[in-house]
Design an enzyme around this catalytic site. Structure first.
Site, PDB file in Angstrom:
ATOM      1  N   SER A   1       0.806  -1.221   0.000  1.00 47.51           N
ATOM      2  CA  SER A   1       0.000   0.000   0.000  1.00 47.51           C
ATOM      3  C   SER A   1       0.843   1.277   0.000  1.00 47.51           C
ATOM      4  CB  SER A   1      -0.905  -0.027   1.239  1.00 47.51           C
ATOM      5  OG  SER A   1      -1.305   1.261   1.614  1.00 47.51           O
TER       6      SER A   1
ATOM      7  N   ASN B   1      -3.671   7.824   5.432  1.00 47.61           N
ATOM      8  CA  ASN B   1      -2.585   8.776   5.618  1.00 47.61           C
ATOM      9  C   ASN B   1      -3.148  10.186   5.798  1.00 47.61           C
ATOM     10  OD1 ASN B   1       0.157  10.032   5.145  1.00 47.61           O
ATOM     11  ND2 ASN B   1      -0.936  10.752   3.325  1.00 47.61           N
TER      12      ASN B   1
ATOM     13  N   ASN C   1      -8.378  -0.685  -6.704  1.00 45.94           N
ATOM     14  CA  ASN C   1      -8.061   0.583  -7.361  1.00 45.94           C
ATOM     15  C   ASN C   1      -7.127   0.372  -8.556  1.00 45.94           C
ATOM     16  OD1 ASN C   1      -9.591   2.183  -5.659  1.00 45.94           O
ATOM     17  ND2 ASN C   1      -7.908   2.483  -4.207  1.00 45.94           N
TER      18      ASN C   1
ATOM     19  N   LYS D   1     -10.263  -6.826   3.481  1.00 48.34           N
ATOM     20  CA  LYS D   1     -11.330  -6.306   2.625  1.00 48.34           C
ATOM     21  C   LYS D   1     -12.407  -7.369   2.408  1.00 48.34           C
ATOM     22  CE  LYS D   1     -10.043  -3.817  -1.035  1.00 48.34           C
ATOM     23  NZ  LYS D   1      -9.211  -3.375  -2.200  1.00 48.34           N
TER      24      LYS D   1
ATOM     25  N   VAL E   1      -6.038  -0.072   4.917  1.00 50.55           N
ATOM     26  CA  VAL E   1      -4.755   0.424   5.437  1.00 50.55           C
ATOM     27  C   VAL E   1      -4.387   1.716   4.709  1.00 50.55           C
ATOM     28  CG1 VAL E   1      -3.824  -1.838   6.080  1.00 50.55           C
ATOM     29  CG2 VAL E   1      -3.459  -0.990   3.760  1.00 50.55           C
TER      30      VAL E   1
ATOM     31  N   TRP F   1      -8.504   5.806   9.587  1.00 51.06           N
ATOM     32  CA  TRP F   1      -8.073   5.128   8.363  1.00 51.06           C
ATOM     33  C   TRP F   1      -7.567   6.182   7.380  1.00 51.06           C
ATOM     34  CZ3 TRP F   1     -11.198   4.978   3.531  1.00 51.06           C
ATOM     35  CH2 TRP F   1     -10.547   4.245   2.516  1.00 51.06           C
TER      36      TRP F   1
END
Ligand code: GSH
Length: 197
Positions: free
Chosen positions: A11, A181, A53, A43, A168, A179
């Site tokens: 990730s 950054n 994605n 997930k 993540v 959840w």
């Protein structure tokens, strides 16, 4: 203060979050408990079985711009690795010798994979990490192929799922979860409130 950090080495948002979290840890003096987990399983566990994605070209094109903006903001390099096979490096966090050196191990793997764009499953990546940490490569590889590694990785992933981790990067301080950054500023705002005299 102790913060739990859940991530998967595949990730890129976790790569960014790991950088930022270590800056915050230095600034506010908290410790980080690292948890490498199988994102795909987390997930699936909540029924998130739509396309990734990386299979949605239009969204992926935007995400690459978004990721680069964050990397520029943090002044760190960002290079996409050629594959997302993170199982071995994730399980590597549970190598006994990695216990006291988790922060170093995590930074080294993230920097090789997302800072330099090395394949996550490359033998050369393992060799580099072992070289930097003074670990015996053969021993480390034996661990990665062992039942113990599979069991620890499985248990950590299940514990995350039980804690309702669905993606993540995810961080916890006590029972509060964030959840992304892009949510670390919320953790920081709580740190400011609760750790300043
Ligand atoms: N906005 C978040 C950030 O800034 O970190 C995006 C994080 C994100 O998309 N993470 C992916 C994920 O957890 C893995 S790289 N996906 C699961 C989901 O979308 O529910």
């Amino acid at each position: 203060v102790m913060v739990d950090f859940y991530f998967d080495f595949l990730s890129p948002f976790s790569y960014l979050a790991n950088h930022r979290l270590s800056v915050l840890a230095g600034r506010y003096g908290f410790s980080i408990q690292y948890h490498a987990i199988d994102l795909a399983r987390a997930k699936t566990a909540i029924g998130n079985i739509g396309p990734s994605n990386r299979d949605l070209k239009v969204k992926l094109d935007y995400l690459k711009v978004d990721l680069q903006r964050w990397a520029d903001l943090y002044r760190i390099p960002l290079v996409f690795p050629p594959n997302f096979n993170s199982r071995r490096v994730n399980a590597g966090l549970y190598y006994p010798a990695a216990r006291e050196r988790a922060a170093e191990y995590v930074r080294l793997v993230f920097d090789s994979a997302w800072g330099k764009g090395w394949a996550l499953d490359a033998d050369s990546l393992l060799a580099e990490v072992c070289d930097k940490l003074n670990w015996d490569l053969g021993e480390f590889e034996d661990f990665l192929n062992s039942e113990n590694a599979a069991k620890a990785y499985d248990e950590e992933t299940q514990a995350a799922i039980d804690r309702k981790v669905f993606g993540v990067p995810t961080v916890f301080w006590d029972d509060q979860m964030w959840w992304g950054n892009d949510r670390l500023f919320m953790l920081e705002s709580r740190l400011q409130k609760e750790t300043q005299p």
